[in-house]
Enzyme design. Structure first.
Site, short mmCIF file in Angstrom:
data_model
loop_
_atom_site.label_atom_id
_atom_site.label_comp_id
_atom_site.label_asym_id
_atom_site.label_seq_id
_atom_site.Cartn_x
_atom_site.Cartn_y
_atom_site.Cartn_z
N GLN A 122 -27.13 -18.87 -30.57
CA GLN A 122 -27.95 -19.85 -29.85
C GLN A 122 -28.12 -19.41 -28.40
OE1 GLN A 122 -26.49 -24.00 -30.15
NE2 GLN A 122 -26.74 -24.06 -27.95
N GLY A 123 -29.33 -19.00 -28.03
CA GLY A 123 -29.58 -18.48 -26.68
C GLY A 123 -30.23 -19.53 -25.79
N SER A 125 -28.13 -21.33 -22.77
CA SER A 125 -27.59 -21.33 -21.40
C SER A 125 -27.89 -20.03 -20.66
CB SER A 125 -26.07 -21.52 -21.44
OG SER A 125 -25.74 -22.67 -22.17
N SER A 157 -22.59 -17.57 -27.92
CA SER A 157 -21.44 -17.38 -28.83
C SER A 157 -21.84 -16.54 -30.03
CB SER A 157 -20.91 -18.72 -29.31
OG SER A 157 -20.35 -19.40 -28.23
N GLU A 240 -24.93 -30.33 -32.99
CA GLU A 240 -23.76 -29.54 -32.57
C GLU A 240 -22.69 -30.45 -31.99
OE1 GLU A 240 -24.77 -26.83 -29.45
OE2 GLU A 240 -22.87 -25.76 -29.54
N SER A 359 -21.03 -30.30 -21.29
CA SER A 359 -19.70 -30.61 -20.75
C SER A 359 -19.38 -32.11 -20.87
CB SER A 359 -19.63 -30.20 -19.27
OG SER A 359 -20.39 -31.10 -18.50
C1 LIG Z 1 -16.72 -20.81 -25.06
C2 LIG Z 1 -18.14 -21.21 -24.76
C3 LIG Z 1 -19.11 -21.04 -25.73
C4 LIG Z 1 -20.45 -21.36 -25.45
N1 LIG Z 1 -21.42 -21.11 -26.39
C5 LIG Z 1 -22.73 -21.26 -26.07
C6 LIG Z 1 -23.77 -20.82 -26.96
O1 LIG Z 1 -23.51 -20.32 -28.06
N2 LIG Z 1 -25.06 -20.93 -26.56
C7 LIG Z 1 -25.41 -21.47 -25.35
O2 LIG Z 1 -26.60 -21.55 -25.06
N3 LIG Z 1 -24.44 -21.91 -24.48
C8 LIG Z 1 -23.13 -21.80 -24.81
N4 LIG Z 1 -22.14 -22.20 -23.92
C9 LIG Z 1 -22.55 -22.70 -22.62
C10 LIG Z 1 -22.25 -24.18 -22.38
O3 LIG Z 1 -23.18 -24.99 -23.06
C11 LIG Z 1 -22.28 -24.37 -20.86
O4 LIG Z 1 -21.16 -23.68 -20.34
C12 LIG Z 1 -22.22 -25.83 -20.47
O5 LIG Z 1 -23.42 -26.48 -20.80
C13 LIG Z 1 -21.95 -26.00 -18.96
O6 LIG Z 1 -22.82 -25.21 -18.21
P1 LIG Z 1 -22.27 -24.24 -17.05
O7 LIG Z 1 -21.18 -23.40 -17.63
O8 LIG Z 1 -23.44 -23.53 -16.47
O9 LIG Z 1 -21.60 -25.18 -15.98
P2 LIG Z 1 -22.36 -26.02 -14.86
O10 LIG Z 1 -23.57 -26.65 -15.43
O11 LIG Z 1 -22.53 -25.15 -13.67
O12 LIG Z 1 -21.30 -27.14 -14.56
C14 LIG Z 1 -20.14 -26.92 -13.76
C15 LIG Z 1 -19.37 -28.22 -13.68
O13 LIG Z 1 -20.17 -29.22 -13.03
C16 LIG Z 1 -20.29 -30.37 -13.86
N5 LIG Z 1 -21.65 -30.93 -13.73
C17 LIG Z 1 -22.82 -30.26 -13.76
N6 LIG Z 1 -23.85 -31.11 -13.64
C18 LIG Z 1 -23.34 -32.35 -13.55
C19 LIG Z 1 -23.90 -33.66 -13.41
N7 LIG Z 1 -25.22 -33.86 -13.36
N8 LIG Z 1 -23.06 -34.72 -13.35
C20 LIG Z 1 -21.70 -34.55 -13.41
N9 LIG Z 1 -21.11 -33.32 -13.53
C21 LIG Z 1 -21.91 -32.24 -13.60
C22 LIG Z 1 -20.07 -29.86 -15.27
O14 LIG Z 1 -19.60 -30.89 -16.13
C23 LIG Z 1 -19.01 -28.79 -15.05
O15 LIG Z 1 -17.73 -29.38 -14.98
C24 LIG Z 1 -20.79 -21.91 -24.19
C25 LIG Z 1 -19.79 -22.12 -23.22
C26 LIG Z 1 -18.48 -21.76 -23.50
C27 LIG Z 1 -17.45 -21.96 -22.43
#
Ligand SMILES: Cc1cc2nc3c(=O)[nH]c(=O)nc-3n(C[C@H](O)[C@H](O)[C@H](O)COP(=O)(O)OP(=O)(O)OC[C@H]3O[C@@H](n4cnc5c(N)ncnc54)[C@H](O)[C@@H]3O)c2cc1C
Length: 375
Positions: A122-123, A125, A157, A240, A359
């Site tokens: 799934q592409g 993020s 992932s 999901e 998250s």
């Molecule tokens: C092990 C793993 C597997 C993953 N697999 C996939 C995958 O297969 N495909 C894919 O597309 N993505 C995948 N992801 C990505 C995942 O969906 C994102 O990491 C997640 O959506 C958070 O985005 P970010 O890491 O950019 O954090 P950010 O968006 O930068 O957030 C950082 C922190 O700020 C908080 N935050 C951000 N915005 C707000 C808000 N408006 N209000 C309150 N708090 C906020 C977040 O909760 C978090 O604690 C994976 C991530 C991990 C760790």
């Protein structure tokens, strides 16, 4: 909904139990080598498919068996009870294809996805677009009968083991950000795709960065209409989010029994403070189970998953992380000295549960919106 098995379901469950007992590969959960573990998961996918256990609730014309979602739940539950290898996660990407694809795309992509002949990732993020997914910058520019894709995806992932990707890219930069995104079904073997594995805290390279440099995608591999990408993404994550599979509960209970055993070995079971912690872990598992049942009931009545998945996702992450945390508390220094092998890795594996699929904070925002709470 009556949660007891009908005679047909009970018969299916009994046959399945026997089949699992005969086919679960011995020692599969002791494999440490990553390539071997991946090969085992792919092999298990094919074995299940050949026995007719993948796509139980999918329409027959796309390789499924057309049964009620209750049968998926039974498969999940018994796989968890008998400690089978993880079930293939064909569900959420498959559902997106199933919901938005043309008939030709369904015929082409769904049967090999179910059989395990093609693996998907799934592409969505990107480095600057996780929680705020609609800000994604990867672009898809129309050039004749192809789109030309450029950008970087993050946390994809299984990207390093996948054949195909459900990709989101911006096709129109001049409209509000949610409306300018389209979805694509694209081979990650195309020229211009570079996959770099990311090792996470558990020590496993379970996710990857994927770079897209002038990758050409035929127009007929766009999923849905131009600009429909956001809707497709929301459908995908709604399938999901949430355990939606009773197998998670069975695995949770198995872990809880192991944690109780750790506490008993250390003489903690007679101490009220530890008994209270273990009781809380049990209650969290039960809350999760009942939530799962409620979701199953919705599926059986034909309701697609909606924002209530955010509640399930929060409960799931909290239960899983609290239980692993409790194990760490009980083990104390034993874990660090290596005399309680395995727990540190599962502790670290539990940490990103509150991040992937959206998250915990974002799930709370969704729930707050649904409840009309002030923001
Ligand atoms: C092990 C793993 C597997 C993953 N697999 C996939 C995958 O297969 N495909 C894919 O597309 N993505 C995948 N992801 C990505 C995942 O969906 C994102 O990491 C997640 O959506 C958070 O985005 P970010 O890491 O950019 O954090 P950010 O968006 O930068 O957030 C950082 C922190 O700020 C908080 N935050 C951000 N915005 C707000 C808000 N408006 N209000 C309150 N708090 C906020 C977040 O909760 C978090 O604690 C994976 C991530 C991990 C760790």
């Amino acid at each position: 909904m009556d949660y007891r098995d009908t005679p047909e379901e009970a018969g299916f469950r009994a046959d399945l139990r026997q089949w699992l007992a005969d086919h679960i590969p011995a020692g599969w959960d002791k494999i440490e080598d990553e390539q071997e573990a991946v090969a085992l998961r792919k092999g298990w996918h094919r074995t299940l498919y050949q026995a007719g256990y993948v796509g139980l609730s999918w329409p027959v014309e796309y390789g499924g068996r057309g049964l009620s979602p209750v049968y998926d739940a039974i498969l999940n539950e018994e796989s968890g009870n008998l400690n089978a290898p993880p079930l293939p996660s064909v569900g959420y990407i498959g559902r997106a294809i199933f919901t938005y694809a043309s008939e030709e795309q369904k015929q082409r992509f769904l049967p090999p996805l179910l059989s395990g002949d093609t693996q998907w990732c799934q592409g969505f993020s990107e480095p600057e677009a996780g929680s705020d997914l609609a800000s994604l910058r990867t672009s898809a520019r129309l050039d004749g009968d192809h789109y030309v894709v450029n950008g970087q995806k993050m946390w994809t992932s299984g990207g390093q083991y996948a054949d195909w990707c459900l990709l989101l890219a911006r096709t129109d930069p001049d409209v509000p950000k949610h409306k300018g995104i389209s979805a694509f079904l694209v081979s990650v073997k195309e020229p211009g795709v570079t996959v770099r594995p990311i090792v996470i805290a558990s020590g496993e390279a379970e996710t990857a960065e994927v770079f897209w440099d002038d990758v050409r995608i035929p127009v007929h591999q766009r999923l849905g209409a131009p600009g429909e990408g956001w809707r497709i993404a929301m459908t995908t994550v709604s399938y999901e989010r949430g355990p939606a599979d009773i197998g998670f509960i069975a695995a949770y209970r198995r872990t809880l029994r192991k944690v109780e055993h750790l506490a008993a070995e250390r003489g903690l079971l007679e101490q009220p403070e530890w008994r209270k912690k273990l009781a809380r872990a049990y209650v969290q598992g039960e809350v999760l189970r009942l939530n799962c049942m409620e979701q199953l009931s919705s599926r059986v009545s034909g309701r697609p998953p909606g924002p209530e998945g955010s509640v399930a996702k929060l409960l799931w992450a909290d239960a899983e992380q609290s239980l692993q945390h409790l194990a760490m508390d009980i083990l104390g220094a034993d874990e660090l000295t290596g005399s309680a092998e395995g727990w540190l890795s599962s502790y670290f594996t539990s940490r990103p549960v509150s991040v992937y699929g959206g998250s915990a904070q974002i799930q709370k925002n969704i729930i707050a919106r649904m409840l009309d709470l002030p923001r």
